[in-house]
Design a protein around this motif. Structure first.
Motif, PDB file in Angstrom:
ATOM      1  N   ILE A   1       0.840  -1.195   0.000  1.00  0.00           N
ATOM      2  CA  ILE A   1       0.000   0.000   0.000  1.00  0.00           C
ATOM      3  C   ILE A   1       0.878   1.248   0.000  1.00  0.00           C
ATOM      4  CG2 ILE A   1      -1.694   1.286   1.359  1.00  0.00           C
ATOM      5  CD1 ILE A   1      -2.743  -1.452   2.308  1.00  0.00           C
ATOM      6  N   SER A   2       0.566   2.180  -0.897  1.00  0.00           N
ATOM      7  CA  SER A   2       1.355   3.413  -1.017  1.00  0.00           C
ATOM      8  C   SER A   2       0.899   4.440   0.021  1.00  0.00           C
ATOM      9  CB  SER A   2       1.202   4.001  -2.414  1.00  0.00           C
ATOM     10  OG  SER A   2      -0.105   4.526  -2.584  1.00  0.00           O
ATOM     11  N   GLN A   3       1.728   5.430   0.257  1.00  0.00           N
ATOM     12  CA  GLN A   3       1.392   6.504   1.208  1.00  0.00           C
ATOM     13  C   GLN A   3       0.161   7.270   0.732  1.00  0.00           C
ATOM     14  OE1 GLN A   3       2.789   6.953   4.275  1.00  0.00           O
ATOM     15  NE2 GLN A   3       1.065   8.362   4.528  1.00  0.00           N
ATOM     16  N   GLU A   4       0.041   7.459  -0.572  1.00  0.00           N
ATOM     17  CA  GLU A   4      -1.120   8.150  -1.129  1.00  0.00           C
ATOM     18  C   GLU A   4      -2.412   7.379  -0.803  1.00  0.00           C
ATOM     19  OE1 GLU A   4      -2.902   9.243  -5.526  1.00  0.00           O
ATOM     20  OE2 GLU A   4      -0.730   9.027  -5.312  1.00  0.00           O
ATOM     21  N   GLN A   5      -2.368   6.052  -0.922  1.00  0.00           N
ATOM     22  CA  GLN A   5      -3.531   5.219  -0.606  1.00  0.00           C
ATOM     23  C   GLN A   5      -3.854   5.270   0.887  1.00  0.00           C
ATOM     24  OE1 GLN A   5      -2.041   1.575  -2.217  1.00  0.00           O
ATOM     25  NE2 GLN A   5      -2.803   2.009  -4.285  1.00  0.00           N
ATOM     26  N   ILE A   6      -2.815   5.298   1.721  1.00  0.00           N
ATOM     27  CA  ILE A   6      -3.017   5.401   3.172  1.00  0.00           C
ATOM     28  C   ILE A   6      -3.688   6.733   3.500  1.00  0.00           C
ATOM     29  CG2 ILE A   6      -1.826   5.625   5.401  1.00  0.00           C
ATOM     30  CD1 ILE A   6       0.325   3.696   4.234  1.00  0.00           C
ATOM     31  N   ASP A   7      -3.187   7.809   2.909  1.00  0.00           N
ATOM     32  CA  ASP A   7      -3.760   9.136   3.146  1.00  0.00           C
ATOM     33  C   ASP A   7      -5.223   9.197   2.705  1.00  0.00           C
ATOM     34  OD1 ASP A   7      -1.279   9.894   4.109  1.00  0.00           O
ATOM     35  OD2 ASP A   7      -0.678  10.951   2.270  1.00  0.00           O
ATOM     36  N   HIS A   8      -5.509   8.597   1.552  1.00  0.00           N
ATOM     37  CA  HIS A   8      -6.891   8.582   1.040  1.00  0.00           C
ATOM     38  C   HIS A   8      -7.806   7.819   2.002  1.00  0.00           C
ATOM     39  CE1 HIS A   8     -10.173   8.637  -1.821  1.00  0.00           C
ATOM     40  NE2 HIS A   8     -10.299   7.325  -1.665  1.00  0.00           N
ATOM     41  N   ALA A   9      -7.347   6.663   2.469  1.00  0.00           N
ATOM     42  CA  ALA A   9      -8.152   5.852   3.402  1.00  0.00           C
ATOM     43  C   ALA A   9      -8.391   6.615   4.705  1.00  0.00           C
ATOM     44  CB  ALA A   9      -7.463   4.523   3.681  1.00  0.00           C
ATOM     45  N   GLN A  10      -7.367   7.293   5.208  1.00  0.00           N
ATOM     46  CA  GLN A  10      -7.514   8.063   6.442  1.00  0.00           C
ATOM     47  C   GLN A  10      -8.509   9.211   6.267  1.00  0.00           C
ATOM     48  OE1 GLN A  10      -6.317   7.082   9.389  1.00  0.00           O
ATOM     49  NE2 GLN A  10      -5.632   5.322   8.216  1.00  0.00           N
ATOM     50  N   GLN A  11      -8.484   9.833   5.092  1.00  0.00           N
ATOM     51  CA  GLN A  11      -9.420  10.913   4.800  1.00  0.00           C
ATOM     52  C   GLN A  11     -10.853  10.378   4.737  1.00  0.00           C
ATOM     53  OE1 GLN A  11      -8.863  14.168   4.723  1.00  0.00           O
ATOM     54  NE2 GLN A  11     -10.998  14.594   4.286  1.00  0.00           N
TER      55      GLN A  11
END
Length: 182
Positions: free
Chosen positions: A91-101
């Motif tokens: 999982i990429s950091q961008e995907q992590i950020d999106h999930a957190q949002q």
């Protein structure tokens, strides 16, 4: 022509997927991040399955991947899994950020719905004493049941409900707002 059984709601579909692919989908505990493109994998694996419509499968996957349980699984160092539970991409950091949002927005909406329900409960509770004090046990009043009012007798006044008796002897528990005259 015999009609085939079809899975109709997201919960049934996810339960079916968890049964078919237990190393990928879970009904409880921590969810596993799904491989990007898993929809196509499911379609190709279950080719010819009349129980599953593509539209409903897509909606079920959306529901599954927007759940808090799933969004919590999108974290640093985690791998996505395919239908057999084999790890695929990290999982990429961008995907992590999106999930957190997504998780943050979902929690805010839930908090707003909770506040709204509490506000409605307080409003109903504030209205209760006015109506309950005006009523006495034994009073005859009209109550809205369905679309039409019926004449009933008050037999008990409780904290949030009033018990009434219909002419035929049946007892009902009604909310004060359903009483139309005192």
């Amino acid at each position: 022509m015999e009609k085939q059984f079809q899975l109709t709601n997201s919960k049934e579909i996810i339960a079916y997927l968890a049964q078919q692919f237990p190393n990928c989908f879970t009904l409880g505990g921590e969810a596993k991040p799904l491989k990007i493109g898993i929809f196509q994998d499911i379609i190709s694996r279950l080719y010819g399955n009349d129980e599953l419509s593509k539209t409903k499968l897509r909606a079920a996957l959306r529901s599954y991947t927007m759940s808090w349980r799933y969004l919590y699984s999108i974290k640093e160092g985690a791998n996505r899994v395919d239908l057999d539970g084999n790890p695929t991409e990290v999982i990429s950091q961008e995907q992590i950020d999106h999930a957190q949002q997504q998780l943050k927005e979902s929690k805010e909406k839930a908090k707003e719905r909770f506040k709204e329900r509490e506000k409605e409960k307080r409003k109903a509770t504030r209205m209760l004493p006015k109506k309950a004090k005006a009523l006495k046990i034994g009073d005859f009043v009209k109550v809205i049941v369905g679309n039409k009012p019926i004449k009933v007798q008050v037999i008990n006044i409780e904290k949030e409900h009033i018990k009434v008796k219909v002419g035929a002897g049946m007892e009902l528990t009604v909310k004060p707002e359903h009483i139309i005259n005192r």
